[in-house]
Write a protein that holds these residues in place. Sequence first.
Motif, PDB file in Angstrom:
ATOM      1  N   ARG A  63      10.626   0.630   2.873  1.00  0.00           N
ATOM      2  CA  ARG A  63       9.304   0.041   2.653  1.00  0.00           C
ATOM      3  C   ARG A  63       9.374  -1.474   2.778  1.00  0.00           C
ATOM      4  N   GLN A  72      -6.677   5.124  11.171  1.00  0.00           N
ATOM      5  CA  GLN A  72      -5.364   5.595  10.698  1.00  0.00           C
ATOM      6  C   GLN A  72      -4.365   5.654  11.837  1.00  0.00           C
ATOM      7  N   PRO A 105       0.822  -1.210   0.000  1.00  0.00           N
ATOM      8  CA  PRO A 105       0.000   0.000   0.000  1.00  0.00           C
ATOM      9  C   PRO A 105       0.860   1.266   0.000  1.00  0.00           C
ATOM     10  N   GLY A 106       0.278   2.361  -0.458  1.00  0.00           N
ATOM     11  CA  GLY A 106       1.002   3.636  -0.481  1.00  0.00           C
ATOM     12  C   GLY A 106       1.822   3.744  -1.747  1.00  0.00           C
ATOM     13  N   GLN A 107       2.221   4.977  -2.035  1.00  0.00           N
ATOM     14  CA  GLN A 107       2.938   5.207  -3.288  1.00  0.00           C
ATOM     15  C   GLN A 107       4.297   5.795  -2.982  1.00  0.00           C
TER      16      GLN A 107
END
Lengths: 234, 626
Positions: free
Chosen positions: B611, B87, A200-202
């Motif tokens: 990430r 969130q 997820p996310g960019q």
Amino acid sequence: METYRSEEEQVEALKRWWDENGRSTVIGIALALVGVFGWQGWQEYSQGQRDAASDIYQQLLQAAGGAAQSPAQQGVAERLAQRLKDEYAGSTYAQFAGLQLARLAVADGDLEQAESELRAVLADASSGGDVALVARQRLARVVAARGETDAALALLDVSGSHPYQASYALARGDILFGEGRRADALGAYQLARQLESESPGQLNLASLERKLARLSPVSPEAPEPAPTAAEVEQ
Amino acid sequence: MLQDIRQNIQGTAAKIVVWLIVIAFAGFGIESILLGGGSSGVAEVNGEEISPQEVQQMVNTQKRQLIAMLGENIDPALLDDQRLSGQALEGIIQRRLLAQSAGDMKLTVSESELGRIIAGMEQFQMNGEFSPEVYKSALAQAGFTPSSFKAGLQQDLVINQLRSGLVGSEFATPAELDLTASIVAEQRDVRYLTIPYDSAQTDVQVGEEQIEAYYRENESDFYSRETVVLNYIELALEDFFEPVDENELQSLYEQEKNSYQYRTENRVSHILLTRGEGESDADFSARVSAVQSALDGGEAFAAVAGEYSDDVGSASAGGDLGFSGGDAFPEAMEEAIASLEVGAVSPPVETDAGTHFIQVTERRDGDAPSLAELRPELEQRIREREARARLLSAVEELRDIAFNAQDLEGPAAELDLEVQRSEPVARNQLDGLFASPSLLSAAFSEDVLELGHNSEVVELSPRQFVVLRVAEHNPPALQPLDSVREDIVATITERQVREAISARAEQAVARLRQGESVEDVADDLGYEWQLEIGAEQDAGMLPPAVAAAAFRLPAPAEGETRVDFTLTAAGDAQVIEVSRVSPGSYASLSAPRQQQLRQQIGRELGELVLREYQQGLRKAADITVY
């Protein structure tokens, strides 16, 4: 339960027991005490070691931040990193210090030094761990920059699954593209982008996009004979 | 044994012991209730709990940030706790994972380092130095205790160590720099020619059949927006204005006139004589008359004050006490001051402090405005004050009545109000009264739209309240052809113009590819070529559409050209010819661009690694969200 007829007998029994077991009791208690205090002392000692290494590392970060602007800061950073490696060998801080030294060496254009730093980190870090995997990817890039493409590609070939597939693919793409193997490079870049897009996310990977665009054949707006394989390989 | 205990607790000492035990147990009980105890976390990450307080604190922080960013008029839906807490929890889990991993790597921050960092934080400093009071109060305001703040900071710091170690040590090798530079700094000689959209517009005719066919094929595009027409009652403060009672105005004016800002102020000096301990009546009155005669003899007041006054504070300043608006000094003094001319000296005045001689050295006359001047402001104030009370009681009444009523006419008649009717209002209404998010969400709520009830009385501001009800609901409906004809004609025209333009561009491209000269083609079309030598994709030398198309083309072989065209967003066609291509070189870039490139490559790889690292932690973790 035994019953004793008189106090003298009780005292007598205690004495007898003490003669038989006294020594081992004392030794047992002493060992237990040594164990407890030794453990506590060890804990304190290693926490102290960690604190000291951490303090040096914090200073290193500060110095490394200014290293690009001032050679003096770079010297400070290098000395601190070297100290971490020498005095706190085996700690994560020593490995991080090695990675920082590799970065400074690359910035200085000293690829040989960078390679040896990265090899040291790789040997020191537990294999299959995050630090080792990251160091391996960087080592491959440095080795490739020194011209040994095959060795670099071999380094990037890690058996088994690990979380760093996308960055490995990106590094492989750069190495292949640099060698002019455009089709292979395209495949590696595409794999990197696909893996990246699965989470997820960019991320902003602008230069990856540019390389992909450069390698992907696009059909022009105005129809023309399909480009030949030779043209794609340019 | 129990029997023994029972017999023994009859003694006083034993009773005391028993009571101590009782109190201790009671105390522990309360503590475990107050602190929640047991498992009350909202999630668990590798066996570590995340408490609801932690999530709430994060939600509050996010709310403050959102309000700071978007202002007070923010759409309440954005501040929904439910939405934010999802969130917030995600963020906390992410951080917790990183912190745990840092712990596994035995990363730490020493107490002394922590102390040094806190002491260096500007928000805890006063006059450039760390202040424990400022520290404590700043933390309390933000809802932290010193220990929770330190723990949070420690977590931040070890996470930062981890990031900088693993990611911040990223670099770009010379090979990578050369490769990337050869692409991003590539230069191409580009020639382009624009065939404008307008040039083909006149050629296009749209037939009736085409319009009908388009209408049938794209029916779903021609539904009207969903709207509601609303009946509503608006209560505004202005509607409750009434003429102002003259007496009330007068009394407010009196009050205002005497208020602080309009008062007459006097600057006063004095000579104070205080009877010393053991001083006889005769001695004291001798001192008083000495002052009196000195003043009568024409000596300057300030000089006499300096010589005789017992008020040490003012004596050296000639007795000056500063200004009084009529209530700074004891009443006896103020009376004397009020009756004195400027420059005159009073006879002796007695107060608790002693005997004073007073001189007024300066008088600032309060220039209280006249009633006529103040009238508009005062009238407005009285009107609003009274109207507000009437407005609020009307709102209360309306709330009660409208809640049970089946329409708005009833409540309106009962309260002597007027029901108004709105224009059609869409869900995304942008103007007029009903652009207000709170009114829109009321109008389109299930209760109002589907069940047909009156809405709540919505407060738009303290001066304005609205209650509404749906009079007509217009669901999306297919609009007749005639009302959308113009749109269709425009759409078809645009499509055909684009086709015509593309065809012309295609023709030009074909002629160029066949080897016709660029000049001939341009002459025939009636347009001119623009030429950029050594254009770069990002340098802004070419129009964006041209740049994108020209650099997407494969490079032409040496000495040849490559030709294509592209359509811009505005509908113009741009015919492009790429001739010379030379790859960029890192060495010939300017220093700032070199640095930017180095950073970009390092950053991209670093972000990717971070990430992947986080995803790896996540995959290996045992996460339960309750």
